[in-house]
Design a protein around this motif. Structure first.
Motif, PDB file in Angstrom:
ATOM      1  N   LYS A  11       0.832  -1.202   0.000  1.00 21.95           N
ATOM      2  CA  LYS A  11       0.000   0.000   0.000  1.00 21.95           C
ATOM      3  C   LYS A  11       0.864   1.249   0.000  1.00 21.95           C
ATOM      4  O   LYS A  11       0.607   2.209  -0.742  1.00 21.95           O
ATOM      5  CB  LYS A  11      -0.919   0.012   1.227  1.00 21.95           C
ATOM      6  N   GLN A  36       4.005   6.218  -5.474  1.00 24.56           N
ATOM      7  CA  GLN A  36       4.246   6.408  -6.906  1.00 24.56           C
ATOM      8  C   GLN A  36       3.700   7.763  -7.333  1.00 24.56           C
ATOM      9  O   GLN A  36       2.577   8.132  -7.028  1.00 24.56           O
ATOM     10  CB  GLN A  36       3.571   5.300  -7.720  1.00 24.56           C
ATOM     11  N   TRP A  91       2.495   1.700  -3.372  1.00 21.28           N
ATOM     12  CA  TRP A  91       1.507   2.153  -4.360  1.00 21.28           C
ATOM     13  C   TRP A  91       1.235   3.646  -4.204  1.00 21.28           C
ATOM     14  O   TRP A  91       1.206   4.393  -5.183  1.00 21.28           O
ATOM     15  CB  TRP A  91       0.210   1.360  -4.176  1.00 21.28           C
TER      16      TRP A  91
END
Length: 198
Positions: free
Chosen positions: A128, A134, A131
């Motif tokens: 998580k 990014q 992600w």
């Protein structure tokens, strides 16, 4: 609903009984089923269901292929199918895709992951965090990257291909000139009331 050819022509308000070959055309139609024993015609639905169990069976059959079923096709076969789908959705057996505006069900898919397994599956916090870390590049950076690789964005091609529209001059509505005299009745005094000859 099953109908004979005469009832069908009355319902459709089309005098098709007299037409030669109408029965053969109906029998050859892919959406019409002919029952030769009773000489009746009925609509052939894409999905044939008549109970909640039949809906489950049909959904499992489609789920093996990885495809969903249109709610419209289910409703054509059985009017109670929407209620059955909503019950199955509440139980977690199906996944319903809804329309954007009115949230009405449009498609339904068989849920291949059991609800117990869904509760057990969790995503690691590390994934998580990765992600969320990014960064999405800015539009200008994307355009520069595409140009450096020799690619052009599709939106710029579409915009370049569209010709510039010329502004049209606005049409001015002018009143029509009135005809002062009718040439076919010249010499007749229209200010005097007509009196029939006696």
């Amino acid at each position: 609903m099953t109908l004979n050819l005469q009832d069908l022509s009355i319902l459709a308000d089309v005098p098709m009984i007299m037409e030669e070959g109408a029965a053969e055309k109906l029998r050859a139609h892919p959406k019409i089923q002919f029952h030769p024993a009773t000489n009746l015609y009925s609509y052939k639905a894409e999905v044939v269901v008549d109970s909640k169990e039949a809906v489950i069976t049909e959904m499992q059959r489609h789920g093996k292929k990885g495809v969903g079923v249109s709610i419209k096709n289910l409703k054509e076969s059985w009017k109670g199918s929407v209620d059955a789908i909503l019950e199955l959705e509440a139980e977690g057996k199906v996944i319903v895709i809804r329309s954007g505006k009115d949230k009405a069900p449009k498609f339904v898919f068989w849920n291949t992951i059991p609800s117990e397994q869904q509760e057990q599956q969790t995503v690691d916090q590390e994934f998580k965090d990765m992600w969320l870390s990014q960064r999405v590049p800015e539009d200008a950076d994307i355009l520069r990257s595409l140009n450096s690789e020799g690619f052009a964005p599709t939106t710029s091609q579409a915009m370049a291909a569209k010709p510039a529209q010329k502004k049209k001059a606005r049409k001015v509505n002018r009143p029509r000139p009135m005809k002062i005299t009718n040439t076919h009745i010249q010499g007749v005094d229209l200010s005097v009331d007509y009196q029939a000859p006696t």
